[in-house]
Scaffold this motif. Structure first.
Motif, PDB file in Angstrom:
ATOM      1  N   VAL A 289     -11.705  -9.888  27.816  1.00  0.00           N
ATOM      2  CA  VAL A 289     -13.106  -9.665  28.190  1.00  0.00           C
ATOM      3  C   VAL A 289     -13.632 -10.544  29.315  1.00  0.00           C
ATOM      4  N   LEU A 290     -12.953 -11.620  29.620  1.00  0.00           N
ATOM      5  CA  LEU A 290     -13.504 -12.570  30.583  1.00  0.00           C
ATOM      6  C   LEU A 290     -12.854 -12.338  31.943  1.00  0.00           C
ATOM      7  N   VAL A 291     -13.605 -11.760  32.845  1.00  0.00           N
ATOM      8  CA  VAL A 291     -13.111 -11.413  34.178  1.00  0.00           C
ATOM      9  C   VAL A 291     -14.007 -12.097  35.199  1.00  0.00           C
ATOM     10  N   PRO A 298     -18.739  -4.226  39.231  1.00  0.00           N
ATOM     11  CA  PRO A 298     -19.197  -3.870  37.881  1.00  0.00           C
ATOM     12  C   PRO A 298     -18.191  -4.163  36.790  1.00  0.00           C
ATOM     13  N   GLY A 299     -16.948  -4.514  37.127  1.00  0.00           N
ATOM     14  CA  GLY A 299     -15.980  -4.903  36.113  1.00  0.00           C
ATOM     15  C   GLY A 299     -15.964  -6.377  35.815  1.00  0.00           C
ATOM     16  N   VAL A 300     -16.719  -7.158  36.572  1.00  0.00           N
ATOM     17  CA  VAL A 300     -16.739  -8.611  36.411  1.00  0.00           C
ATOM     18  C   VAL A 300     -17.699  -9.009  35.301  1.00  0.00           C
ATOM     19  N   PRO A 330      -6.606 -22.535  30.748  1.00  0.00           N
ATOM     20  CA  PRO A 330      -7.301 -21.530  31.559  1.00  0.00           C
ATOM     21  C   PRO A 330      -7.546 -20.268  30.754  1.00  0.00           C
ATOM     22  N   LEU A 331      -8.638 -19.591  31.071  1.00  0.00           N
ATOM     23  CA  LEU A 331      -9.060 -18.419  30.304  1.00  0.00           C
ATOM     24  C   LEU A 331      -9.303 -17.224  31.203  1.00  0.00           C
ATOM     25  N   GLY A 332      -9.059 -16.044  30.656  1.00  0.00           N
ATOM     26  CA  GLY A 332      -9.443 -14.810  31.322  1.00  0.00           C
ATOM     27  C   GLY A 332      -8.576 -14.461  32.511  1.00  0.00           C
ATOM     28  N   THR A 333      -9.095 -13.555  33.329  1.00  0.00           N
ATOM     29  CA  THR A 333      -8.414 -13.095  34.530  1.00  0.00           C
ATOM     30  C   THR A 333      -9.384 -13.139  35.700  1.00  0.00           C
ATOM     31  N   TRP A 334      -8.843 -12.929  36.889  1.00  0.00           N
ATOM     32  CA  TRP A 334      -9.653 -12.910  38.103  1.00  0.00           C
ATOM     33  C   TRP A 334      -9.593 -11.516  38.711  1.00  0.00           C
ATOM     34  N   ALA A 335     -10.721 -11.041  39.195  1.00  0.00           N
ATOM     35  CA  ALA A 335     -10.796  -9.702  39.765  1.00  0.00           C
ATOM     36  C   ALA A 335     -10.637  -9.765  41.275  1.00  0.00           C
ATOM     37  N   ALA A 336      -9.974  -8.762  41.835  1.00  0.00           N
ATOM     38  CA  ALA A 336      -9.898  -8.655  43.298  1.00  0.00           C
ATOM     39  C   ALA A 336     -11.250  -8.246  43.843  1.00  0.00           C
ATOM     40  N   ARG A 337     -11.551  -8.652  45.073  1.00  0.00           N
ATOM     41  CA  ARG A 337     -12.828  -8.272  45.679  1.00  0.00           C
ATOM     42  C   ARG A 337     -12.892  -6.761  45.841  1.00  0.00           C
ATOM     43  N   ARG A 338     -14.097  -6.213  45.683  1.00  0.00           N
ATOM     44  CA  ARG A 338     -14.261  -4.769  45.760  1.00  0.00           C
ATOM     45  C   ARG A 338     -15.160  -4.307  46.900  1.00  0.00           C
ATOM     46  N   THR A 339     -16.322  -4.964  47.087  1.00  0.00           N
ATOM     47  CA  THR A 339     -17.295  -4.402  48.019  1.00  0.00           C
ATOM     48  C   THR A 339     -18.228  -5.469  48.540  1.00  0.00           C
ATOM     49  N   TYR A 356     -20.682  -6.881  29.827  1.00  0.00           N
ATOM     50  CA  TYR A 356     -19.493  -7.211  29.063  1.00  0.00           C
ATOM     51  C   TYR A 356     -18.400  -6.158  29.167  1.00  0.00           C
ATOM     52  N   GLY A 357     -18.602  -5.099  29.951  1.00  0.00           N
ATOM     53  CA  GLY A 357     -17.563  -4.082  30.067  1.00  0.00           C
ATOM     54  C   GLY A 357     -16.350  -4.627  30.775  1.00  0.00           C
ATOM     55  N   HIS A 358     -15.165  -4.168  30.375  1.00  0.00           N
ATOM     56  CA  HIS A 358     -13.966  -4.738  30.978  1.00  0.00           C
ATOM     57  C   HIS A 358     -12.804  -3.764  31.065  1.00  0.00           C
ATOM     58  N   GLY A 359     -12.961  -2.570  30.571  1.00  0.00           N
ATOM     59  CA  GLY A 359     -11.803  -1.699  30.425  1.00  0.00           C
ATOM     60  C   GLY A 359     -11.323  -1.070  31.718  1.00  0.00           C
TER      61      GLY A 359
END
Length: 510
Positions: A289-291, A298-300, A330-339, A356-359
């Protein structure tokens, strides 16, 4: 934030080279005219029938709801909070206003009795001009929690937002009647709080600033509502039984808004014999859940911290914890830049209104290097192996670093949880609700959650506020409304009413 040519320019914490907008600094000398105009407006606003004031507030709620998406994007860009989180904040402010409009007529109603003891009328009277000083981390809801009840009661308000997030809340405040806004730093606050026409002060923010505001208000004999943050313990009793969903909710209870929340779960007390399994489940939940990434994605679910200064302080705190023998997981993941397009952040469904959306959004755990060089991002970490006197444990970290603290028996856990000068929130986790409530009664906290923590445990009907150095006064619920009225009494004792017997000689009223 920078102040040049009388402007407060607000940068985007995710992209510090981007100036989101600016507000004009209110010259301290100008504060006088703003407050005097608010005093004049009070004379008219307070004379409106309560139904008229509440109708105006209902219209404000509708206007705020109509602006929710646009304000959420603006708030995400200036504060670094995920855009879904920002939509949730503004939506909750709308819900609070609508609840307030339903509840206020009964709570604020006058009462009158006429019986053998005489005639007694008790009216709920407004104070006059209220000064509201608000922070940056939830600027819209924390402003509305003051504007709504103050205006419903017949007061007018002068709002002073934080320079770290002044844009969205200023636009929101413009939707309310009887409301003025001033901008600036400590000098502006001192002028506002010390003005003779300000009759009540409401403040949410840091302890040092709160003490200064309380002292200034006290010199003028003005009542103050203070919410000064916390170092909330989450105590897991030996029988706790958490599902995967419970662990996910717990993770976000600490890391929503990058941990920059007064009521975040900031100290995790876990039975020693269950600590290993707890850590495994917690890390797995965080990965789900932690991004961390750009708040307009919107996925972060976790963006940057608010400023370079905050990021430096937190990294120093993390380094100190490791020097003391702690282990940072360390916790969670990192998101690639989108926009870079703010309009693209208005997306229905992805991330929801809670953020809290993450799917299925394609997170990249290796994207952190990109963020580390372009914004005020602090990697979220669970810290193990610290003693209670470590700064990360003893003080409010206000960031994405959370210590896990094993204990051996419940009395020990209670004593350690209470060994803090702050007493805002706490939580107790147990498979036995009665056991949880009994333990909660011994915690020194203004608000104790059971089997949850932070926003998921809030309720419009539940008064919220702190004990000890976390402040006094309450927001939400009937108590939050009553903070902005004082009793005005008219009394005709039976003895002195027309045709009454008068008071017997030598009698003393009692």
């Amino acid at each position: 934030m920078s102040a040049a040519a009388g402007l407060i320019e607000r940068e985007n914490p995710a992209r510090p080279d981007e100036i989101v907008g600016a507000v004009r600094v209110t010259d301290p000398a100008e504060v006088d005219s703003v407050v005097r105009r608010a005093g004049e407006a009070f004379l008219e606003w307070s004379r409106l029938p309560p139904a008229g004031r509440l109708a105006a507030l209902a219209a404000s709620a509708d206007a705020l709801a109509a602006r929710k998406d646009a304000l959420a994007v603006l708030l995400a860009r200036e504060s670094g909070k995920p855009v879904g989180d920002c939509r949730g904040e503004i939506g909750f402010a709308v819900s609070y206003l609508r609840w307030l409009c339903e509840r206020a007529p009964g709570v604020l109603a006058s009462r009158e009795v006429d019986d053998g003891a005489g005639r007694l009328a008790v009216r709920r009277a407004p104070y006059g001009v209220v000064a509201a000083v608000t922070p940056w981390n939830a600027p819209v809801i924390l402003a509305v929690l003051k504007l709504g009840p103050a205006l419903a009661a017949g007061n007018t308000v002068v709002l002073k937002p934080s320079p770290l997030a002044p844009l969205a809340v200023t636009e929101a405040a413009g939707l309310f009647p009887g409301t003025s806004v001033v901008h600036g730093g400590p000098e502006t606050v001192r002028e506002l709080v010390g003005h003779p026409l300000v009759r009540k002060v409401a403040f949410t923010g840091g302890a040092a600033a709160g003490r200064e505001i309380a002292a200034a208000a006290g010199r003028g004999g003005k009542p103050v509502l203070l919410e000064l943050g916390g170092n909330d313990p989450a105590v897991f009793l030996p029988d706790f039984a958490l599902t995967e969903a419970d662990f996910e909710r717990l993770v976000m209870a600490s890391f929503a808004t990058s941990g920059q929340v007064c009521m975040a779960a900031k100290r995790l007390y876990v039975p020693r014999h269950r600590a290993g399994d707890f850590v495994d489940a917690y890390v797995a939940a965080a990965r789900r859940v932690l991004v961390t990434g750009d708040p307009l994605d919107p996925g972060v679910t976790m963006g940057p911290v608010v400023s370079a200064e905050a990021a430096r302080r937190l990294e120093a705190l993390a380094e100190d914890s490791v020097r003391r023998g702690g282990t940072a997981v360390p916790l969670g993941t990192w998101a690639a830049r989108r926009t870079r397009d703010p309009a693209a952040a208005i997306v229905s469904g992805r991330g929801g209104d809670s953020g809290y959306g993450h799917g299925g959004y394609g997170h990249d755990e290796y994207g952190r290097d990109e963020y580390a060089h372009s914004g005020y991002f602090v990697a979220p970490r669970l810290v193990l192996g610290l003693a209670d006197d470590a700064p990360l444990v003893a003080g409010e970290q206000f960031g994405p670093l959370v210590p896990l603290l094993p204990y051996d028996d419940e009395d020990e856990a209670l004593a350690r949880a209470n060994a803090c000068e702050l007493g805002l929130g706490a939580s107790v986790w147990s498979a036995d609700e009665e056991r949880a409530f009994a333990f909660a009664a011994r915690l020194e906290a203004g608000f104790t959650f059971v089997n949850t923590h932070n926003r998921t445990g809030m309720s419009l009907r539940a008064p919220f506020g702190g004990t000890k150095q976390s402040g006094y006064g309450r927001e939400y619920a009937d108590e939050g409304l009553l903070e902005y009225v004082q009793s005005a009494v008219v009394h005709a004792p039976a003895a002195f009413r027309p045709g009454g017997p008068g008071m017997p000689a030598g009698a003393y009223p009692g």
